[in-house]
Write an enzyme that holds these catalytic residues in place. Structure first.
Site, mmCIF file in Angstrom:
data_model
loop_
_atom_site.group_PDB
_atom_site.id
_atom_site.type_symbol
_atom_site.label_atom_id
_atom_site.label_comp_id
_atom_site.label_asym_id
_atom_site.label_seq_id
_atom_site.Cartn_x
_atom_site.Cartn_y
_atom_site.Cartn_z
ATOM 1 N N GLU A 96 34.718 42.448 11.646
ATOM 2 C CA GLU A 96 35.769 43.196 10.692
ATOM 3 C C GLU A 96 37.537 43.577 12.139
ATOM 4 O OE1 GLU A 96 36.653 46.921 9.583
ATOM 5 O OE2 GLU A 96 35.752 46.385 7.393
ATOM 6 N N ARG A 134 39.693 43.223 2.215
ATOM 7 C CA ARG A 134 39.485 43.617 3.829
ATOM 8 C C ARG A 134 40.876 42.726 4.617
ATOM 9 N NH1 ARG A 134 36.915 47.608 2.902
ATOM 10 N NH2 ARG A 134 35.542 48.559 4.489
ATOM 11 N N SER A 191 32.659 50.464 10.290
ATOM 12 C CA SER A 191 32.165 48.742 10.314
ATOM 13 C C SER A 191 32.402 47.817 11.442
ATOM 14 C CB SER A 191 32.295 48.341 9.058
ATOM 15 O OG SER A 191 32.107 49.253 7.410
#
Ligand code: EPU
Length: 337
Positions: A333, A162, A237
């Site tokens: 995130e 990520r 998420s």
């Protein structure tokens, strides 16, 4: 091309937060993007793609440029591989289906991820054992300051879990305009080792899965666990799975032997944040219109009229509780705006 004042972003973020842009413009071509950037050199800018990875906790006091560049095509091929290019504003899942329909392999495990193609390199999106970096060839991006187009190769993007250069060294300096992926035309690398994919295929008695079969299995699993942003506001998420030093992890694991983990190097392990949040008692909990999804604790949801601040408060409470219980810090995130 019109600049619109005081523009609601509710339809432009998958959390469905009703925050406003001071000014808003959608650009449909690279030429339009160049003009807008050139004419607004001293203006505060905010670049918006599909709005699927951000939480708006306030109005945006800037000119919001919505990158709505469309088009996808094959740019090169040989016997084994094909290079496909998508403009930044294409919907990711529609692009994935377009590649699968032509029997091009590599993106099938990432079916149904919300958002647009242009933002996929920023956080190296991934799911079910695949990440963008596995098939990414290069992307083109416009330098905000001088409007020159730069090509970023895979190596230059510095991809991690990520993570990419677009979140760090060149943050807020470029607008990604197109992305090129190198996909297989034959000998596809079917990857069904992650999670429930093989179980899902077994249910249908599929022993030799095609790209379409894998994509359909992923779609079924995602639909069973993850809320559809069109029905329930969310950003996938909300947190990253934390990476913990093995030496620290071993101490925590002694106290919580049932804790799930994946070894990612000789010195580090990744712990599923969803598990930590569920153990902390937040799964399915609702606080007004903000809440934690009932099937996947990593996903925060907006039941209707939650503000970004209310969702952020829930996120902070989760982070604090997880830290008190396990001594592990989980990080967002999504981009908090
Ligand atoms: N788990 C729980 N409770 C939960 C959720 C998960 O105990 O509420 C446990 C599961 O039992 C499993 C483990 O956590 O053992 C991992 O769960 P899962 O396979 O659902 O994946 P994840 O780690 O929670 C990541 C990605 C997802 C991606 C899935 C599948 C991150 C931050 N998230 O989630 O990506 O779809 O793997 O590959 O890495 C996204 O980024 O928006 C996203 C949805």
């Amino acid at each position: 091309m019109n600049i619109l004042p005081h523009f609601s972003l509710k339809k432009h973020n998958t959390f469905g937060i009703d925050a406003f842009a001071k000014k808003f413009i959608a650009v449909h071509t690279v030429a339009e993007l160049e003009i807008v950037l050139n004419q607004n050199q001293n203006t505060e800018l905010f670049i918006l793609g599909g709005g699927s990875n951000m939480l708006l906790t306030q109005d945006i006091d800037a000119l919001v440029i919505h990158v709505d560049l469309k088009g996808k095509k094959i740019i090169k091929e040989n016997d084994d591989f094909v290079w496909v290019e998508s403009q930044a504003g294409e919907n990711w899942h529609e692009f994935v289906l377009w590649t699968i329909n032509q029997d091009f392999g590599g993106l099938e495990n990432m079916s149904l991820i919300p958002g647009n193609v242009g933002t996929t390199p920023v956080q190296n999106i991934g799911a079910y054992g695949a990440e963008i970096k596995d098939t990414f060839a290069y992307c083109e991006a416009m330098n905000i300051e001088n409007q020159e187009i730069k090509t970023f190769t895979k190596d230059e993007c510095n991809f991690g879990y990520r993570e990419s250069i677009f979140k760090h060294e060149v943050k807020n300096q470029f607008v990604i305009t197109s992305v090129v992926f190198k996909l297989t035309k034959k000998n596809h690398k079917i990857n069904i080792s992650y999670g429930d994919i093989s179980g899902e295929l077994a249910k249908k008695n599929i022993t030799n899965p095609t790209l379409v079969d894998v994509s359909n299995a992923v779609i079924t699993i995602r639909k069973s666990k993850l809320p559809d942003p069109k029905e329930l506001g969310n950003s996938g998420s909300f947190f990253k799975n934390p990476i913990v030093l093995k030496s620290d992890f071993e101490k925590i694991h002694q106290r919580f032997p049932e804790m799930k983990f994946y070894e990612i190097s000789d010195t580090e392990v990744k712990v599923p944040a969803g598990w930590l949040i569920e153990q902390a008692g937040f799964k399915g909990k609702r606080f007004g219109d903000a809440g934690v999804h009932k099937n996947q604790a990593l996903v925060l949801v907006n039941y209707g009229n939650a503000t970004g601040k209310e969702i952020l408060n829930v996120a902070h409470e989760i982070q604090d509780t997880v830290f008190k219980l396990f001594g592990i810090r989980i990080e967002a995130e999504v981009n908090i705006i």
